[in-house]
Write an enzyme that holds these catalytic residues in place. Structure first.
Site, short mmCIF file in Angstrom:
data_model
loop_
_atom_site.label_atom_id
_atom_site.label_comp_id
_atom_site.label_asym_id
_atom_site.label_seq_id
_atom_site.Cartn_x
_atom_site.Cartn_y
_atom_site.Cartn_z
N GLU B 297 0.87 -1.19 0.00
CA GLU B 297 0.00 0.00 0.00
C GLU B 297 0.90 1.23 0.00
OE1 GLU B 297 -2.59 0.40 3.37
OE2 GLU B 297 -3.73 2.05 2.49
N HIS B 322 -4.85 -4.31 -0.62
CA HIS B 322 -4.34 -3.14 -1.34
C HIS B 322 -3.43 -3.52 -2.52
CE1 HIS B 322 -6.18 0.09 0.79
NE2 HIS B 322 -5.82 -0.43 1.95
#
Lengths: 449, 449
Positions: B297, B322
């Site tokens: 992320e 993510h």
């Protein structure tokens, strides 16, 4: 699954190797000096990320390496990393445009030369600081006044050489048929533009020779560029014009391009038939003018600008200008890698024009990790305040933990390898570049001791 | 090179096909209704891009489809495209967090229940509109008061079902050992959290049954999540805790994750040995708790957060939370494609947290074009104002010319396929989903006639 943690770590190292195996800076043979210089650069980068980029500035909120260029520029120029890069004098460019720094043009501009009120008016607009993008068309008008253009070209080439650029291919827009001559009349045809360009670069070479710097500048060539808004049927005229210029000035014409904001139609496919005819006509006339097409300068997904990439590749473009959205296309990246199509990446331009918000968001690492040949190029550097290439190189180097000295070496070397120079001159240019690279590396490596 | 322009166009079509061949929405068999409904959506999108997104708004400068969510939200909710999506009631989520809409929580909050001044203070802070990110830790504290948590879970599941989410796997943070009970003492252990979670979802199912909507919600499971800041030696405690919860509540524990801002150390590799031990211990205890790890992320290139992706893959994570920077890694994308590792993409979260500045800049198309399995997920939807998944789906659909109805179908279907449901329940859930999909498609297709 793993015998032990050592086993895990070995598998991890192997996976990282595999993941980076397509990079041009991967598993290259490095000299002792390169290893040392690379370490020096990485150390400086890490220290500066934690210090100069981590301080509070009254005028810059949340600074970080690779941040918006126009905001962070005043920090960039203070960094040791930038100072090293801008002294490198070993890099090479294929800039997109023929602008010089605005302040240089202003300072050297002689108002009495202005043949029309319109040009004087433009100067005033620039002096009063108009909107950046709105000023671009004005600048274009302004630079088509021959005495100004002459100074432009000289200053553009000189400042490029000063930044370490030994050879360059510049896009020159041939959309207007005549420039405005010294007499104020719009009567200077394309072939005279090339004569002037040659004259100016010879003058620069003479000046550099007088300073004992003849080694620092090999020369410049022109990418004949037409506006990608012309009616399709007008393309033939520009192609024929380019062929006749190539026949008269084979050493000056590097290639052909169509440029203009890609989010505005028409798409490249509308010109595909004409460009295929252009290839035929070159065969008949026994000239070779590579296509060096703008394509994919967009965030769009499947938009016309994004789809232009398919046409650039299929039409056999030797390089792609911008190619920002290429990273979305696995097959096109494979084509570029396998057929040797280089992407001219313009980091600062992409960011200033809001294709990306900063360098960490820029897709350049995706191109590199997919083994797509890349050169770092500048785009309207005079307007954006990034003359030469050191600023663009800084943004690239500062915003990745993987990119290092060897990446810079491959980026610079590829920009020569994928230039349109004939094989013999290219060989000479690469030899020359290697010598300068070695002395740069030695200088960086020694700076740590 | 090409026999004629027809030949060129055929080669072009073939290249585009090849370039998109890895997409899950590619060369699927489509029903007549799907073809029609897809055309309807594309038409509406094109019309709205030229109208509602092209108007002047006093409070929104330069609107465009896929723009910053918090700024453009008021336009989104006016579009026909969003209205269609939010009526879809066919999509599925693996939301990251257990937030409900702030205004709902506020409205249903009974101040007399607040056992401490601290919680009342937090409510006030939220009421007075504190900084978004600063408020997240406060919200976490607040939601650990059992009566609030109970309402939270109910409202979260209810609003998800209302948005068409039939099944979900929610990350619940188990970093604190006890929640605050009704008596104001911090004495409610983890196993009671799960009892409450089960009680609440059963209550919701009963309420839906009473309304004749029992078909609309299959259920929810919990991803046991520890904070990725714990000292390495503490990991074992959480792993053992998770194993014992899994043994007691096999139907409720979906997997295990470590979460927390990845730009702050320690990196995932520090926990790798512990997570390998966790796998061993599961074998001994005869339970199976898939890893569903947060990783990548970040915008970073070669930073710790980016490198976490290697560990997530090597540790055998079944999904990646993510995975924003996965697009930089050709070999990791290949691993995900070949081994079936799904990436939980959170479009609005990525944009609000400034990993991307808007949806056209988002790397999602790269994942799709590389055949990486993807689900669209939400992240702190109550905080960001995007309850359910329709807003995230809207952002995805509005910002690509390639994405269409069939892409949405594959995204939704894959989120079920890659769920942790046992094969039999999954089969039932997919059957159920298919029926709802067909009625949605019919509804869209019919809307045009």
């Amino acid at each position: 699954m793993y015998r032990n943690f050592e086993h895990y770590k070995n598998e991890r190292a192997a996976l990282i190797q595999r993941d980076r195996s397509l990079r041009t800076d991967h598993s290259e043979v490095l000299s002792e000096e390169e290893i040392k210089a690379d370490r020096v650069l990485r150390e400086i980068r890490a220290v500066e990320a934690a210090t100069i980029w981590n301080e509070k500035y009254s005028d810059i909120e949340h600074p970080f390496p690779g941040m918006e260029f126009l905001t962070g520029r005043s920090i960039v120029v203070q960094t040791k990393l930038f100072k090293i890069l801008s002294k490198a004098r070993v890099l090479l460019a294929t800039p997109f445009n023929t602008w010089v720094q605005l302040h240089t043009a202003r300072d050297t501009f002689n108002a009495s030369l202005a043949p029309t009120r319109r040009i004087a008016h433009i100067i005033l607009l620039i002096r009063s600081g108009t909107n950046l993008l709105a000023s671009l068309p004005f600048l274009e008008d302004w630079s088509t006044f021959v005495p100004v253009w002459r100074k432009y070209i000289y200053e553009f080439l000189r400042s490029s050489a000063e930044d370490g650029i030994s050879y360059l291919e510049a896009r020159v827009m041939f959309s207007m048929e005549y420039m405005i001559g010294e007499d104020g009349a719009q009567n200077v045809p394309h072939r005279e533009w090339l004569l002037i360009f040659d004259e100016v670069q010879n003058a620069l070479k003479a000046d550099l020779r007088a300073q004992g710097k003849e080694d620092e500048f090999i020369g410049a060539r022109i990418i004949y560029t037409a506006l990608r808004f012309i009616p399709t049927e007008e393309l033939d005229w520009f192609c024929e014009d380019c062929i006749s210029l190539k026949k008269e000035f084979p050493h000056l014409i590097a290639g052909f391009d169509l440029a203009g904001p890609e989010n505005i139609p028409p798409p490249l496919i509308n010109y595909a038939e004409g460009l295929l005819r252009f290839r035929e006509r070159q065969r008949e006339e026994e000239v070779d003018i590579p296509l060096l097409l703008h394509a994919g300068e967009t965030c769009g997904d499947g938009t016309h600008a994004d789809m232009n990439l398919y046409d650039a590749i299929l039409l056999g473009s030797k390089r792609i200008g911008h190619g920002f959205s290429l990273v979305k296309h696995p097959s096109l990246m494979q084509e570029c890698r396998e057929k040797g199509v280089l992407v001219e990446v313009c980091p600062i331009s992409n960011e200033v024009l809001r294709l990306t918000s900063n360098m960490p968001m820029h897709p350049l690492p995706i191109l590199l990790n997919n083994g797509v040949p890349v050169s770092i190029s500048s785009d309207d550097p005079g307007v954006f305040g990034n003359p030469g290439l050191s600023f663009d190189m800084y943004q690239v180097l500062a915003s990745s933990e993987i990119t290092g000295l060897i990446t810079l070496r491959e980026l610079a070397r590829d920009s020569l390898k994928y230039s349109t120079l004939d094989p013999e001159t290219k060989e000479r240019a690469l030899d020359h570049w290697n010598r300068r690279w070695e002395s740069f590396v030695k200088w960086v490596a020694d700076s740590s001791s």
